[in-house]
Design a protein around this motif. Structure first.
Motif, short mmCIF file in Angstrom:
data_model
loop_
_atom_site.label_atom_id
_atom_site.label_comp_id
_atom_site.label_asym_id
_atom_site.label_seq_id
_atom_site.Cartn_x
_atom_site.Cartn_y
_atom_site.Cartn_z
N UNK A 91 46.79 69.10 29.32
CA UNK A 91 46.12 68.05 30.08
C UNK A 91 46.23 68.38 31.57
N UNK A 92 45.07 68.43 32.22
CA UNK A 92 45.00 68.67 33.66
C UNK A 92 43.97 67.70 34.23
N UNK A 93 44.40 66.88 35.17
CA UNK A 93 43.50 65.94 35.85
C UNK A 93 42.69 65.10 34.85
N UNK A 94 43.34 64.65 33.80
CA UNK A 94 42.68 63.78 32.83
C UNK A 94 41.86 64.50 31.77
N UNK A 95 41.67 65.80 31.91
CA UNK A 95 40.93 66.59 30.93
C UNK A 95 41.91 67.22 29.95
N UNK A 96 41.67 67.05 28.67
CA UNK A 96 42.56 67.59 27.64
C UNK A 96 41.83 68.72 26.92
N UNK A 97 42.50 69.87 26.84
CA UNK A 97 41.93 71.05 26.20
C UNK A 97 42.89 71.52 25.11
N UNK A 98 42.35 71.83 23.95
CA UNK A 98 43.18 72.37 22.87
C UNK A 98 43.25 73.88 23.03
N UNK A 99 44.46 74.41 22.94
CA UNK A 99 44.66 75.85 23.09
C UNK A 99 45.55 76.36 21.96
N UNK A 100 45.49 77.65 21.75
CA UNK A 100 46.41 78.32 20.83
C UNK A 100 47.33 79.18 21.67
N UNK A 101 48.59 78.84 21.69
CA UNK A 101 49.56 79.58 22.48
C UNK A 101 50.07 80.75 21.66
N UNK A 102 50.00 81.93 22.24
CA UNK A 102 50.52 83.13 21.59
C UNK A 102 52.05 83.06 21.63
N UNK A 103 52.67 83.25 20.52
CA UNK A 103 54.12 83.09 20.44
C UNK A 103 54.89 84.37 20.77
N UNK A 104 54.24 85.41 21.17
CA UNK A 104 54.94 86.68 21.32
C UNK A 104 55.51 86.95 22.70
N UNK A 105 54.81 86.54 23.77
CA UNK A 105 55.31 86.87 25.11
C UNK A 105 55.10 85.69 26.06
N UNK A 106 55.91 85.65 27.09
CA UNK A 106 55.75 84.63 28.12
C UNK A 106 54.41 84.76 28.84
N UNK A 107 53.95 85.99 29.03
CA UNK A 107 52.68 86.21 29.71
C UNK A 107 51.51 85.61 28.95
N UNK A 108 51.57 85.63 27.62
CA UNK A 108 50.46 85.08 26.84
C UNK A 108 50.40 83.56 27.01
N UNK A 109 51.53 82.91 27.19
CA UNK A 109 51.54 81.48 27.46
C UNK A 109 50.86 81.21 28.80
N UNK A 110 51.18 82.00 29.80
CA UNK A 110 50.56 81.85 31.13
C UNK A 110 49.06 82.05 31.02
N UNK A 111 48.62 83.06 30.29
CA UNK A 111 47.17 83.31 30.15
C UNK A 111 46.47 82.14 29.46
N UNK A 112 47.09 81.56 28.46
CA UNK A 112 46.48 80.41 27.75
C UNK A 112 46.34 79.21 28.69
N UNK A 113 47.36 78.97 29.48
CA UNK A 113 47.30 77.84 30.41
C UNK A 113 46.26 78.11 31.49
N UNK A 114 46.23 79.31 32.01
CA UNK A 114 45.21 79.65 33.03
C UNK A 114 43.81 79.48 32.47
#
Length: 118
Positions: A91-114
């Motif tokens: 959730x960012x500024x009232x907008x909710x987006x569904x994502x799939x977070x990659x469980x393998x690396x910290x960088x993949x989490x950052x990429x999903x959020x970006x």
């Protein structure tokens, strides 16, 4: 960056820590400090003063719609399938987006959020 797993357990031990984290949440953004607070029951653990200063909120699957609503403004995180580990709502500024977070690396989490922020 301040990362706390089991945030509820931490503030239960030191009740004055709620105020400390609220202060960091309020002033920390302007100083470049970021909080990552993890709790199994966010409605119990995270107070309004902290939530008011968290511009990006992420909820993995939760048990109750109340926990989901408290974090992302929608009960949908309670409906995320258990068969899809890493499925989350951002959730960012009232907008909710569904994502799939990659469980393998910290960088993949950052990429999903970006990607969710775009």
């Amino acid at each position: 960056m301040i990362i706390v797993d089991e945030y509820q357990a931490l503030v239960d031990v030191g009740t004055d820590l709620q105020a400390v984290f609220a202060d960091v949440a309020a002033r920390g953004r302007s100083l470049g400090m970021h909080l990552i607070l993890c709790a199994q029951q966010p409605t119990v653990a995270i107070r309004g003063a902290i939530l008011a200063n968290c511009s990006v909120r992420i909820s993995l699957r939760v048990i109750s719609t109340a926990d989901s609503s408290a974090l992302v403004g929608s009960g949908a995180a309670a409906d995320l399938p258990a068969s899809s580990p890493g499925r989350a709502l951002v959730a960012v500024a009232g907008e909710v987006t569904e994502v799939q977070v990659d469980q393998r690396t910290g960088q993949s989490v950052v990429r999903s959020i970006e990607a969710a922020l775009e």
